[in-house]
Design a protein around this motif. Structure first.
Motif, PDB file in Angstrom:
ATOM      1  N   ARG A  50      54.730  38.565  29.842  1.00  0.00           N
ATOM      2  CA  ARG A  50      55.717  38.006  28.914  1.00  0.00           C
ATOM      3  C   ARG A  50      55.580  36.496  28.816  1.00  0.00           C
ATOM      4  O   ARG A  50      55.594  35.928  27.731  1.00  0.00           O
ATOM      5  CB  ARG A  50      57.149  38.338  29.374  1.00  0.00           C
ATOM      6  CG  ARG A  50      57.667  39.660  28.909  1.00  0.00           C
ATOM      7  CD  ARG A  50      59.164  39.812  29.151  1.00  0.00           C
ATOM      8  NE  ARG A  50      59.644  39.399  30.450  1.00  0.00           N
ATOM      9  CZ  ARG A  50      59.624  40.138  31.557  1.00  0.00           C
ATOM     10  NH1 ARG A  50      59.128  41.358  31.532  1.00  0.00           N
ATOM     11  NH2 ARG A  50      60.109  39.677  32.693  1.00  0.00           N
ATOM     12  N   ARG A  51      55.435  35.822  29.951  1.00  0.00           N
ATOM     13  CA  ARG A  51      55.305  34.368  29.947  1.00  0.00           C
ATOM     14  C   ARG A  51      54.050  33.926  29.209  1.00  0.00           C
ATOM     15  O   ARG A  51      54.079  32.974  28.437  1.00  0.00           O
ATOM     16  CB  ARG A  51      55.308  33.815  31.379  1.00  0.00           C
ATOM     17  CG  ARG A  51      56.677  33.847  31.992  1.00  0.00           C
ATOM     18  CD  ARG A  51      56.696  33.222  33.358  1.00  0.00           C
ATOM     19  NE  ARG A  51      58.078  33.128  33.822  1.00  0.00           N
ATOM     20  CZ  ARG A  51      58.472  32.318  34.767  1.00  0.00           C
ATOM     21  NH1 ARG A  51      57.615  31.540  35.379  1.00  0.00           N
ATOM     22  NH2 ARG A  51      59.741  32.292  35.123  1.00  0.00           N
ATOM     23  N   GLU A  53      52.457  35.594  26.867  1.00  0.00           N
ATOM     24  CA  GLU A  53      52.646  35.877  25.436  1.00  0.00           C
ATOM     25  C   GLU A  53      53.519  34.813  24.780  1.00  0.00           C
ATOM     26  O   GLU A  53      53.237  34.370  23.666  1.00  0.00           O
ATOM     27  CB  GLU A  53      53.266  37.264  25.249  1.00  0.00           C
ATOM     28  CG  GLU A  53      52.304  38.394  25.520  1.00  0.00           C
ATOM     29  CD  GLU A  53      52.971  39.762  25.560  1.00  0.00           C
ATOM     30  OE1 GLU A  53      54.225  39.856  25.508  1.00  0.00           O
ATOM     31  OE2 GLU A  53      52.225  40.755  25.660  1.00  0.00           O
ATOM     32  N   ILE A  54      54.583  34.426  25.459  1.00  0.00           N
ATOM     33  CA  ILE A  54      55.474  33.386  24.929  1.00  0.00           C
ATOM     34  C   ILE A  54      54.693  32.092  24.718  1.00  0.00           C
ATOM     35  O   ILE A  54      54.768  31.482  23.654  1.00  0.00           O
ATOM     36  CB  ILE A  54      56.671  33.154  25.884  1.00  0.00           C
ATOM     37  CG1 ILE A  54      57.628  34.350  25.834  1.00  0.00           C
ATOM     38  CG2 ILE A  54      57.403  31.858  25.533  1.00  0.00           C
ATOM     39  CD1 ILE A  54      58.662  34.355  26.953  1.00  0.00           C
ATOM     40  N   LYS A  57      52.202  32.235  21.788  1.00  0.00           N
ATOM     41  CA  LYS A  57      52.859  32.100  20.482  1.00  0.00           C
ATOM     42  C   LYS A  57      53.256  30.653  20.212  1.00  0.00           C
ATOM     43  O   LYS A  57      53.084  30.149  19.102  1.00  0.00           O
ATOM     44  CB  LYS A  57      54.082  33.012  20.411  1.00  0.00           C
ATOM     45  CG  LYS A  57      53.727  34.475  20.272  1.00  0.00           C
ATOM     46  CD  LYS A  57      54.962  35.349  20.257  1.00  0.00           C
ATOM     47  CE  LYS A  57      54.560  36.812  20.210  1.00  0.00           C
ATOM     48  NZ  LYS A  57      55.719  37.692  20.352  1.00  0.00           N
ATOM     49  N   ILE A  58      53.791  30.002  21.221  1.00  0.00           N
ATOM     50  CA  ILE A  58      54.213  28.607  21.047  1.00  0.00           C
ATOM     51  C   ILE A  58      52.992  27.725  20.791  1.00  0.00           C
ATOM     52  O   ILE A  58      53.005  26.875  19.906  1.00  0.00           O
ATOM     53  CB  ILE A  58      55.015  28.118  22.272  1.00  0.00           C
ATOM     54  CG1 ILE A  58      56.360  28.851  22.331  1.00  0.00           C
ATOM     55  CG2 ILE A  58      55.223  26.608  22.220  1.00  0.00           C
ATOM     56  CD1 ILE A  58      57.138  28.601  23.600  1.00  0.00           C
ATOM     57  N   PHE A 174      60.925  28.603  31.263  1.00  0.00           N
ATOM     58  CA  PHE A 174      60.420  29.960  30.995  1.00  0.00           C
ATOM     59  C   PHE A 174      61.553  30.975  31.001  1.00  0.00           C
ATOM     60  O   PHE A 174      61.573  31.897  30.182  1.00  0.00           O
ATOM     61  CB  PHE A 174      59.308  30.345  31.972  1.00  0.00           C
ATOM     62  CG  PHE A 174      57.972  29.845  31.538  1.00  0.00           C
ATOM     63  CD1 PHE A 174      57.318  30.432  30.475  1.00  0.00           C
ATOM     64  CD2 PHE A 174      57.366  28.790  32.197  1.00  0.00           C
ATOM     65  CE1 PHE A 174      56.075  29.970  30.062  1.00  0.00           C
ATOM     66  CE2 PHE A 174      56.124  28.318  31.782  1.00  0.00           C
ATOM     67  CZ  PHE A 174      55.485  28.919  30.725  1.00  0.00           C
ATOM     68  N   LEU A 177      63.160  30.637  27.675  1.00  0.00           N
ATOM     69  CA  LEU A 177      62.328  31.217  26.623  1.00  0.00           C
ATOM     70  C   LEU A 177      62.333  32.751  26.684  1.00  0.00           C
ATOM     71  O   LEU A 177      62.340  33.421  25.657  1.00  0.00           O
ATOM     72  CB  LEU A 177      60.900  30.695  26.713  1.00  0.00           C
ATOM     73  CG  LEU A 177      60.715  29.202  26.407  1.00  0.00           C
ATOM     74  CD1 LEU A 177      59.299  28.768  26.740  1.00  0.00           C
ATOM     75  CD2 LEU A 177      61.070  28.884  24.975  1.00  0.00           C
ATOM     76  N   GLU A 178      62.326  33.291  27.898  1.00  0.00           N
ATOM     77  CA  GLU A 178      62.332  34.750  28.052  1.00  0.00           C
ATOM     78  C   GLU A 178      63.634  35.354  27.540  1.00  0.00           C
ATOM     79  O   GLU A 178      63.653  36.504  27.105  1.00  0.00           O
ATOM     80  CB  GLU A 178      62.113  35.131  29.519  1.00  0.00           C
ATOM     81  CG  GLU A 178      60.684  34.894  29.985  1.00  0.00           C
ATOM     82  CD  GLU A 178      60.509  35.048  31.486  1.00  0.00           C
ATOM     83  OE1 GLU A 178      61.506  34.984  32.232  1.00  0.00           O
ATOM     84  OE2 GLU A 178      59.359  35.223  31.901  1.00  0.00           O
ATOM     85  N   LYS A 181      65.808  35.794  21.882  1.00  0.00           N
ATOM     86  CA  LYS A 181      65.483  37.066  21.196  1.00  0.00           C
ATOM     87  C   LYS A 181      64.845  36.776  19.871  1.00  0.00           C
ATOM     88  O   LYS A 181      65.128  35.894  19.174  1.00  0.00           O
ATOM     89  CB  LYS A 181      66.736  37.912  21.015  1.00  0.00           C
ATOM     90  CG  LYS A 181      67.372  38.302  22.329  1.00  0.00           C
ATOM     91  CD  LYS A 181      66.486  39.250  23.101  1.00  0.00           C
ATOM     92  CE  LYS A 181      67.141  39.618  24.418  1.00  0.00           C
ATOM     93  NZ  LYS A 181      66.305  39.902  25.469  1.00  0.00           N
TER      94      LYS A 181
END
Length: 181
Positions: A50-51, A53-54, A57-58, A174, A177-178, A181
């Motif tokens: 997840r981290r 992927e975040i 994207k950023i 993080f 950010l997690e 939504k």
């Protein structure tokens, strides 16, 4: 390593020796036929994914023109860490490089895309922290620095405080950010 034991180091498989130097290291782990992943390992793998992927994207959405010196500096840091990990595993760095049939320049070329991402992340995360007013918890920083001081009597307290604050603030960013939504 110089990381407090409570701080999780999120690494990739390029830093396999890190787990020996810092027990609280999270890196992708693969299940095998005889060794399925534990629930905790599955959770850690999912959190790391997840981290990543975040941040991907950023980074993709960011338009940053990075100076070459910043990329070279990060490649130097990556090589220094890699060398340290190899040596921490009680291997000779030169012998290891011969065995994998690569030079330091080969490694830096392979690592360049990751170095660019790291530099961008190191610019973006503090910016998010500033804009969202995210700071490291002062009590937790003090606790971690105290813990470090117990294990490292010659600790430079100002550097340790800055480092721990940086790591905990990044974890808080993080977490923020997690939860978006």
């Amino acid at each position: 390593s110089g990381l407090p034991p409570d701080v999780t180091a999120w690494t990739d498989t390029g830093f396999l020796g890190m787990q020996k130097a810092h027990p609280n290291t999270m890196m992708p782990k693969k299940a095998s036929k005889h060794h399925p992943l534990t629930q905790k390992e599955k959770e850690n793998k999912a959190a790391q994914k997840r981290r990543l992927e975040i941040m991907e994207k950023i980074i993709e959405a960011s338009k940053i023109d990075l100076p070459e010196v910043m990329i070279e500096d990060e490649l130097h840091r990556m090589m220094h860490q890699f060398r340290g990990d190899i040596e921490a595993a009680k291997m000779d760095f030169a012998d290891y490089m011969k065995e994998i049939k690569k030079t330091e320049d080969d490694m830096k070329k392979e690592w360049r895309p990751d170095a660019i991402k790291r530099v961008m992340m190191n610019l973006i995360v503090p910016k998010i922290a500033l804009e969202e007013k995210i700071e490291a918890d002062k009590k937790q920083v003090a606790h971690e620095v105290k813990h470090l001081r117990e294990h490292h009597k010659d600790l430079d307290e100002a550097k340790a405080t800055a480092y721990v604050s940086y790591m905990l603030r990044n974890d808080a960013v993080f977490a923020f950010l997690e939860n978006l939504k």
